[in-house]
Motif scaffolding. Structure first.
Motif, PDB file in Angstrom:
ATOM      1  N   ILE A 137     -39.571  12.375 -15.112  1.00 33.45           N
ATOM      2  CA  ILE A 137     -38.886  12.038 -13.860  1.00 33.45           C
ATOM      3  C   ILE A 137     -39.077  10.571 -13.484  1.00 33.45           C
ATOM      4  CG2 ILE A 137     -39.058  14.389 -12.965  1.00 33.45           C
ATOM      5  CD1 ILE A 137     -41.327  13.388 -11.142  1.00 33.45           C
ATOM      6  N   THR A 138     -39.871   9.830 -14.261  1.00 32.56           N
ATOM      7  CA  THR A 138     -40.167   8.448 -13.875  1.00 32.56           C
ATOM      8  C   THR A 138     -38.967   7.520 -14.052  1.00 32.56           C
ATOM      9  OG1 THR A 138     -41.046   7.835 -16.059  1.00 32.56           O
ATOM     10  CG2 THR A 138     -42.597   8.775 -14.472  1.00 32.56           C
ATOM     11  N   TRP A 139     -37.922   7.964 -14.774  1.00 30.79           N
ATOM     12  CA  TRP A 139     -36.725   7.120 -14.890  1.00 30.79           C
ATOM     13  C   TRP A 139     -36.022   6.982 -13.544  1.00 30.79           C
ATOM     14  CZ3 TRP A 139     -31.716   8.652 -13.774  1.00 30.79           C
ATOM     15  CH2 TRP A 139     -31.487  10.026 -13.635  1.00 30.79           C
ATOM     16  N   LEU A 140     -36.361   7.867 -12.597  1.00 31.32           N
ATOM     17  CA  LEU A 140     -35.800   7.787 -11.252  1.00 31.32           C
ATOM     18  C   LEU A 140     -36.454   6.689 -10.419  1.00 31.32           C
ATOM     19  CD1 LEU A 140     -35.733  11.621 -10.511  1.00 31.32           C
ATOM     20  CD2 LEU A 140     -33.742  10.181 -11.006  1.00 31.32           C
ATOM     21  N   THR A 141     -37.473   6.057 -10.961  1.00 33.21           N
ATOM     22  CA  THR A 141     -38.220   5.018 -10.260  1.00 33.21           C
ATOM     23  C   THR A 141     -37.962   3.653 -10.901  1.00 33.21           C
ATOM     24  OG1 THR A 141     -40.228   5.105 -11.634  1.00 33.21           O
ATOM     25  CG2 THR A 141     -40.016   6.761  -9.905  1.00 33.21           C
ATOM     26  N   ALA A 142     -38.589   2.638 -10.328  1.00 34.28           N
ATOM     27  CA  ALA A 142     -38.445   1.285 -10.867  1.00 34.28           C
ATOM     28  C   ALA A 142     -39.313   1.064 -12.100  1.00 34.28           C
ATOM     29  CB  ALA A 142     -38.808   0.256  -9.791  1.00 34.28           C
ATOM     30  N   CYS A 143     -40.220   2.003 -12.377  1.00 36.39           N
ATOM     31  CA  CYS A 143     -41.167   1.832 -13.484  1.00 36.39           C
ATOM     32  C   CYS A 143     -41.181   3.076 -14.367  1.00 36.39           C
ATOM     33  CB  CYS A 143     -42.572   1.546 -12.961  1.00 36.39           C
ATOM     34  SG  CYS A 143     -42.692   0.085 -11.917  1.00 36.39           S
ATOM     35  N   PRO A 144     -40.168   3.264 -15.221  1.00 40.07           N
ATOM     36  CA  PRO A 144     -40.143   4.451 -16.081  1.00 40.07           C
ATOM     37  C   PRO A 144     -41.257   4.420 -17.126  1.00 40.07           C
ATOM     38  CG  PRO A 144     -38.375   2.934 -16.677  1.00 40.07           C
ATOM     39  CD  PRO A 144     -38.987   2.403 -15.424  1.00 40.07           C
ATOM     40  N   GLU A 145     -41.903   5.574 -17.337  1.00 39.95           N
ATOM     41  CA  GLU A 145     -42.926   5.659 -18.374  1.00 39.95           C
ATOM     42  C   GLU A 145     -42.308   5.484 -19.757  1.00 39.95           C
ATOM     43  OE1 GLU A 145     -45.366   9.122 -18.205  1.00 39.95           O
ATOM     44  OE2 GLU A 145     -46.132   8.691 -16.193  1.00 39.95           O
ATOM     45  N   ASN A 146     -41.111   6.001 -19.938  1.00 42.13           N
ATOM     46  CA  ASN A 146     -40.380   5.804 -21.185  1.00 42.13           C
ATOM     47  C   ASN A 146     -39.463   4.606 -20.999  1.00 42.13           C
ATOM     48  OD1 ASN A 146     -38.692   5.836 -23.390  1.00 42.13           O
ATOM     49  ND2 ASN A 146     -37.813   7.851 -22.969  1.00 42.13           N
ATOM     50  N   PRO A 147     -39.785   3.456 -21.602  1.00 41.17           N
ATOM     51  CA  PRO A 147     -38.991   2.243 -21.361  1.00 41.17           C
ATOM     52  C   PRO A 147     -37.584   2.300 -21.929  1.00 41.17           C
ATOM     53  CG  PRO A 147     -40.626   1.860 -23.084  1.00 41.17           C
ATOM     54  CD  PRO A 147     -40.914   3.221 -22.519  1.00 41.17           C
ATOM     55  N   LEU A 148     -37.284   3.297 -22.755  1.00 40.75           N
ATOM     56  CA  LEU A 148     -35.924   3.454 -23.272  1.00 40.75           C
ATOM     57  C   LEU A 148     -34.975   4.029 -22.220  1.00 40.75           C
ATOM     58  CD1 LEU A 148     -36.560   5.050 -26.800  1.00 40.75           C
ATOM     59  CD2 LEU A 148     -35.727   2.734 -26.363  1.00 40.75           C
ATOM     60  N   ALA A 149     -35.520   4.667 -21.185  1.00 39.26           N
ATOM     61  CA  ALA A 149     -34.712   5.459 -20.262  1.00 39.26           C
ATOM     62  C   ALA A 149     -34.022   4.627 -19.194  1.00 39.26           C
ATOM     63  CB  ALA A 149     -35.586   6.537 -19.626  1.00 39.26           C
ATOM     64  N   VAL A 150     -33.266   3.624 -19.624  1.00 39.79           N
ATOM     65  CA  VAL A 150     -32.512   2.770 -18.697  1.00 39.79           C
ATOM     66  C   VAL A 150     -31.052   2.647 -19.143  1.00 39.79           C
ATOM     67  CG1 VAL A 150     -34.522   1.456 -17.913  1.00 39.79           C
ATOM     68  CG2 VAL A 150     -33.276   0.693 -19.945  1.00 39.79           C
ATOM     69  N   GLY A 151     -30.623   3.553 -20.018  1.00 40.61           N
ATOM     70  CA  GLY A 151     -29.290   3.448 -20.608  1.00 40.61           C
ATOM     71  C   GLY A 151     -28.150   3.566 -19.627  1.00 40.61           C
ATOM     72  N   GLN A 152     -28.398   4.160 -18.455  1.00 40.83           N
ATOM     73  CA  GLN A 152     -27.331   4.295 -17.464  1.00 40.83           C
ATOM     74  C   GLN A 152     -26.951   2.956 -16.849  1.00 40.83           C
ATOM     75  OE1 GLN A 152     -30.489   4.693 -16.909  1.00 40.83           O
ATOM     76  NE2 GLN A 152     -31.034   5.091 -14.788  1.00 40.83           N
ATOM     77  N   TYR A 153     -27.777   1.941 -17.049  1.00 43.78           N
ATOM     78  CA  TYR A 153     -27.500   0.611 -16.500  1.00 43.78           C
ATOM     79  C   TYR A 153     -26.851  -0.335 -17.508  1.00 43.78           C
ATOM     80  CZ  TYR A 153     -30.064   1.800 -12.275  1.00 43.78           C
ATOM     81  OH  TYR A 153     -30.460   2.389 -11.100  1.00 43.78           O
ATOM     82  N   VAL A 154     -26.594   0.148 -18.713  1.00 38.81           N
ATOM     83  CA  VAL A 154     -25.902  -0.689 -19.697  1.00 38.81           C
ATOM     84  C   VAL A 154     -24.447  -0.837 -19.266  1.00 38.81           C
ATOM     85  CG1 VAL A 154     -25.118  -0.844 -22.087  1.00 38.81           C
ATOM     86  CG2 VAL A 154     -27.440  -0.046 -21.587  1.00 38.81           C
ATOM     87  N   ASN A 155     -23.989  -2.059 -19.144  1.00 39.82           N
ATOM     88  CA  ASN A 155     -22.634  -2.326 -18.644  1.00 39.82           C
ATOM     89  C   ASN A 155     -21.577  -2.198 -19.727  1.00 39.82           C
ATOM     90  OD1 ASN A 155     -22.709  -2.960 -15.761  1.00 39.82           O
ATOM     91  ND2 ASN A 155     -24.057  -4.643 -16.346  1.00 39.82           N
TER      92      ASN A 155
END
Length: 292
Positions: free
Chosen positions: A206-224
């Protein structure tokens, strides 16, 4: 005339893969630069699932080794061979609570995969947040990010969550992933994640819902989305988590099934590099994919 228009729209919808709603209207005008075309669904996957799984397992194992101090309950529940695989000789003789070897996930990602990605202000005008390679180099074919969110089968309710939501991703078989980290989407994900636990084992992150995800890969929704000036350098690839995926590593998967009793494997979507991507480059994908 009306029937012909409806037929054309229906054909486009059925061949449209990723349902980022605003991009349907834009690409009906055939902006070829921002389209990705494949001849059939089976050809949409350019990297074998085994390679994707290997990358995720490598990073996730390193994440767990990096956080033994907080994960001691999970470690104690594992069989001794598995437990020993995560412990160094030093940590094996030290109390878990005294271990202080925690490193920043981005630094760990660099050591594990050879590159690091982070969210920053996009280089595109008025595009908001983007994702950049900040250190190292991403080789062609590497898994560079994951698309997080709640996974909905075609028969499951998502209407209210999808209202005004540009983060709903449509897979090739109609499965939807809601990658919104705000509002009702956030509440639903947290609820489903809290529901799906096996004792001390969390089956999702659930940490991808925060500013500091434990899994650093989990930011794909912000790829433009790519543009006429910025060509795509990554593409979306669907990945079903295999049944044998280690239980203790599922805590880093940024996806959860909406339905509790589903017997289907967990659907994940990863972003894979179309070419070598250097440090400092922003990631761009194709929001609009046509399956012929």
């Amino acid at each position: 005339m009306t029937k012909n228009l409806l037929k054309v729209f229906n054909e486009k919808w059925n061949s449209y893969k990723h349902r980022f709603i605003p991009w349907i209207a834009i690409n009906l005008r055939k902006n070829e630069r921002t389209l990705r075309k494949v001849k059939e669904g089976s050809q949409d996957k350019l990297v074998p699932d085994e390679k994707v799984a290997a990358s995720l397992l490598k990073l996730f194992r390193d994440l767990l080794k990096n956080d033994l101090g907080r994960k001691h309950t999970v470690l104690h529940m594992l069989p001794e061979p598995s437990r020993n695989a995560y412990q160094s000789p030093q940590s094996a003789v030290m109390p878990f609570k005294k271990l202080s070897r925690h490193h920043d996930p981005c630094e760990l990602m660099l050591d594990s995969l050879g590159f690091c990605i982070e969210r920053r202000q996009s280089s595109l005008k008025n595009a908001g947040t983007g994702v950049f390679v900040t250190m190292g180099m991403v080789p062609k074919g590497a898994t560079v990010a994951m698309y997080p969110g709640t996974v909905y089968q075609m028969y499951e309710p998502i209407f209210f969550q999808s209202l005004g939501n540009p983060f709903v991703f449509r897979c090739i078989d109609g499965v939807l992933i809601d990658g919104n980290d705000k509002g009702i989407s956030k509440i639903v994900y947290r609820s489903c994640s809290g529901r799906d636990r096996l004792g001390p084992f969390s089956l999702s992150d659930i940490t991808w819902l925060t500013a500091c995800p434990e899994n650093p890969l989990a930011v794909g929704q912000y790829v433009n989305n790519c543009s006429n000036e910025k060509a795509a350098n990554v593409y979306y690839q669907e990945f079903d988590v295999p049944e044998k995926f280690p239980l203790e590593l599922r805590q880093y998967l940024p996806n959860v099934n909406y339905g509790h009793n589903t017997q289907l494997p967990l659907r994940c979507v990863v972003l894979v590099a179309l070419r070598d991507i250097d440090s400092g480059e922003e990631l761009f994908s194709n929001y609009y994919t046509i399956i012929h």
